[in-house]
Design an enzyme around this catalytic site. Structure first.
Site, PDB file in Angstrom:
ATOM      1  CE  LYS A  67      -4.301  -1.272   2.269  1.00 43.56           C
ATOM      2  NZ  LYS A  67      -5.292  -1.090   3.235  1.00 43.56           N
ATOM      3  CG  ASN A  88      -7.717   1.497  -1.058  1.00 37.28           C
ATOM      4  OD1 ASN A  88      -7.759   2.442  -1.544  1.00 37.28           O
ATOM      5  ND2 ASN A  88      -8.852   0.685  -0.056  1.00 37.28           N
ATOM      6  CB  ALA A 131      -1.401   5.035  15.718  1.00 37.64           C
ATOM      7  N   GLY A 132      -2.204   2.631  13.028  1.00 39.19           N
ATOM      8  CA  GLY A 132      -1.542   2.225  11.679  1.00 39.19           C
ATOM      9  C   GLY A 132      -2.221   2.680  10.604  1.00 39.19           C
ATOM     10  CB  ALA A 134      -6.934   0.728   9.265  1.00 41.25           C
ATOM     11  CG  ASN A 154      -1.157   3.419  18.748  1.00 46.08           C
ATOM     12  OD1 ASN A 154      -1.855   2.324  18.384  1.00 46.08           O
ATOM     13  ND2 ASN A 154      -0.009   3.295  18.576  1.00 46.08           N
ATOM     14  NE  ARG A 155       2.069  -2.165  20.975  1.00 43.81           N
ATOM     15  CZ  ARG A 155       2.171  -3.290  20.093  1.00 43.81           C
ATOM     16  NH1 ARG A 155       2.014  -4.331  20.842  1.00 43.81           N
ATOM     17  NH2 ARG A 155       2.561  -2.975  19.172  1.00 43.81           N
TER      18      ARG A 155
HETATM   19  P1  ATR Z   1      -2.749  -1.335   9.751  1.00 41.77           P
HETATM   20  O1  ATR Z   1      -2.028  -1.002   8.482  1.00 41.77           O
HETATM   21  O2  ATR Z   1      -3.505  -2.699   9.493  1.00 41.77           O
HETATM   22  O3  ATR Z   1      -3.617  -0.555  10.374  1.00 41.77           O
HETATM   23  P2  ATR Z   1      -0.193  -1.280  11.212  1.00 41.77           P
HETATM   24  O4  ATR Z   1       0.187  -0.462  10.714  1.00 41.77           O
HETATM   25  O5  ATR Z   1       0.490  -2.612  11.473  1.00 41.77           O
HETATM   26  O6  ATR Z   1      -1.704  -1.938  10.802  1.00 41.77           O
HETATM   27  O7  ATR Z   1      -0.838  -1.037  12.679  1.00 41.77           O
HETATM   28  C1  ATR Z   1      -1.012  -1.749  13.840  1.00 41.77           C
HETATM   29  C2  ATR Z   1      -1.743  -1.123  14.841  1.00 41.77           C
HETATM   30  O8  ATR Z   1      -2.240  -2.177  15.713  1.00 41.77           O
HETATM   31  C3  ATR Z   1      -0.809  -0.128  15.619  1.00 41.77           C
HETATM   32  O9  ATR Z   1      -1.822   0.698  16.267  1.00 41.77           O
HETATM   33  C4  ATR Z   1      -0.334  -1.032  16.495  1.00 41.77           C
HETATM   34  O10 ATR Z   1      -0.049  -0.333  17.808  1.00 41.77           O
HETATM   35  P3  ATR Z   1       1.650   0.330  17.896  1.00 41.77           P
HETATM   36  O11 ATR Z   1       1.571   1.685  17.218  1.00 41.77           O
HETATM   37  O12 ATR Z   1       1.845   0.430  19.233  1.00 41.77           O
HETATM   38  O13 ATR Z   1       2.381  -0.737  17.089  1.00 41.77           O
HETATM   39  C5  ATR Z   1      -1.473  -1.734  17.016  1.00 41.77           C
HETATM   40  N1  ATR Z   1      -1.125  -3.195  17.521  1.00 41.77           N
HETATM   41  C6  ATR Z   1      -0.823  -4.149  16.805  1.00 41.77           C
HETATM   42  N2  ATR Z   1      -0.591  -5.227  18.021  1.00 41.77           N
HETATM   43  C7  ATR Z   1      -0.967  -4.562  19.104  1.00 41.77           C
HETATM   44  C8  ATR Z   1      -0.966  -5.161  20.468  1.00 41.77           C
HETATM   45  N3  ATR Z   1      -0.671  -6.325  20.836  1.00 41.77           N
HETATM   46  N4  ATR Z   1      -1.477  -4.515  21.385  1.00 41.77           N
HETATM   47  C9  ATR Z   1      -1.907  -2.995  21.328  1.00 41.77           C
HETATM   48  N5  ATR Z   1      -1.694  -2.437  19.873  1.00 41.77           N
HETATM   49  C10 ATR Z   1      -1.333  -3.384  19.108  1.00 41.77           C
END
Ligand code: ATR
Length: 281
Positions: A67, A88, A131-132, A134, A154-155
């Protein structure tokens, strides 16, 4: 006219897009096909684009892991996709490849379809969890709406800060830890879960549980496998209204199909059909 459409990504074999777009073609009385194009990470995207051009593709969707990378090989990236930082949907127009991002718009359309009055009346407060990619798309689309506040939880706080930078509106955004968001959860009109937490095969996980919710509150999860995530079950048990993730999938596809064909396809009954397909998996 025969539409050649498809999806590039890796892996792609589980995608529901062929079913969705074949149904769209049927409903629009258009002829065409939608192919799954598995692009191995070692393949050069430039060569893939040449191949698609040579084969006469009108457009294609892009999924993980391309993407962001695809943006380097397109002739034009539209402003919204540029802001989101990911594409996308790609369309061939006037001999050029043009990139779009329909995820956030799809989310907003799905929400408006179920709650037509959500963006009317008093300005609302939204909590976006994650914060990914999506979250970026949804945040960018929500910023075009008359909202009072969109907080980002976000984490990793820095990832949320990186998203907040795109906000050039008067909508307020605070960055919250997941713990703080949990404490504040009853203050929002809409809560949107955008992380992968709770997705099959990790169905027993959820990003947070709710201490308390009000019955007017809407809780969305963009995860659609399983269709009823633990997060949504928790929200429902606390009395909130829930909004299922597969409707965003349908609506982002509807926007993509409109870009390729100029047809706004009617989604009637597809929601339930897709729900049945997902439950059968
Ligand atoms: P996408 O593009 O599908 O949105 P991504 O860019 O990989 O996916 O983003 C994943 C999101 O899920 C992020 O907000 C991530 O948090 P971090 O920014 O702290 O990495 C969150 N995420 C994934 N696994 C997690 C977990 N076990 N606990 C909390 N947040 C999680």
């Amino acid at each position: 006219m025969y539409y050649r459409l498809g999806l590039i990504g890796h892996p792609v074999k589980q995608s529901l897009s062929p079913w969705i777009h074949s149904e769209f073609l049927k409903r629009s009385h258009l002829k065409g096909q939608y192919d799954l194009i598995d692009v191995h990470p070692e393949e050069a995207l430039e060569n893939v684009l040449h191949h698609l051009q040579h084969e006469g593709y009108h457009g294609f969707n892009v999924t993980v892991p391309y993407k962001e990378k695809i943006m380097n090989y397109l002739d034009i990236v539209d402003e919204h996709a540029h802001r989101v930082g990911a594409v996308n949907t790609v369309a061939r127009r006037g001999g050029k490849w043009i990139g779009y991002n329909t995820d956030g718009i799809g989310y907003v359309r799905a929400l408006e379809e179920k709650y037509p009055k959500f963006f009317l009346g008093a300005e609302k407060n939204v909590l976006l969890i994650g914060a990914g990619g999506a979250a970026r798309g949804i945040y960018a689309s929500l910023l075009t709406k008359p909202l009072q506040r969109i907080d980002l939880a976000n984490r990793t706080l820095q990832h949320a800060e990186n998203i907040k930078i795109m906000n050039e509106t008067s909508i307020q955004t605070d960055i919250l830890s997941l713990e703080r968001a949990r404490e504040l959860c009853s203050t929002y009109d809409l809560i949107i879960q955008t992380t992968v937490v709770g997705m099959n095969p990790h169905e027993n996980e959820m990003i947070m549980s709710f201490p308390v919710l009000r019955k007017e509150q809407i809780v969305s999860d963009i995860v659609y496998q399983p269709i009823m995530t633990k997060f949504l079950r928790d929200a429902k048990s606390k009395g909130a209204q829930i909004h299922l993730g597969h409707s965003m999938l349908l609506h982002q596809a509807q926007v993509a199909f409109e870009i390729w064909t100029d047809q706004l396809v009617e989604l009637e009954k597809m929601d339930h059909q897709l729900e049945d397909i997902l439950k059968g998996r």
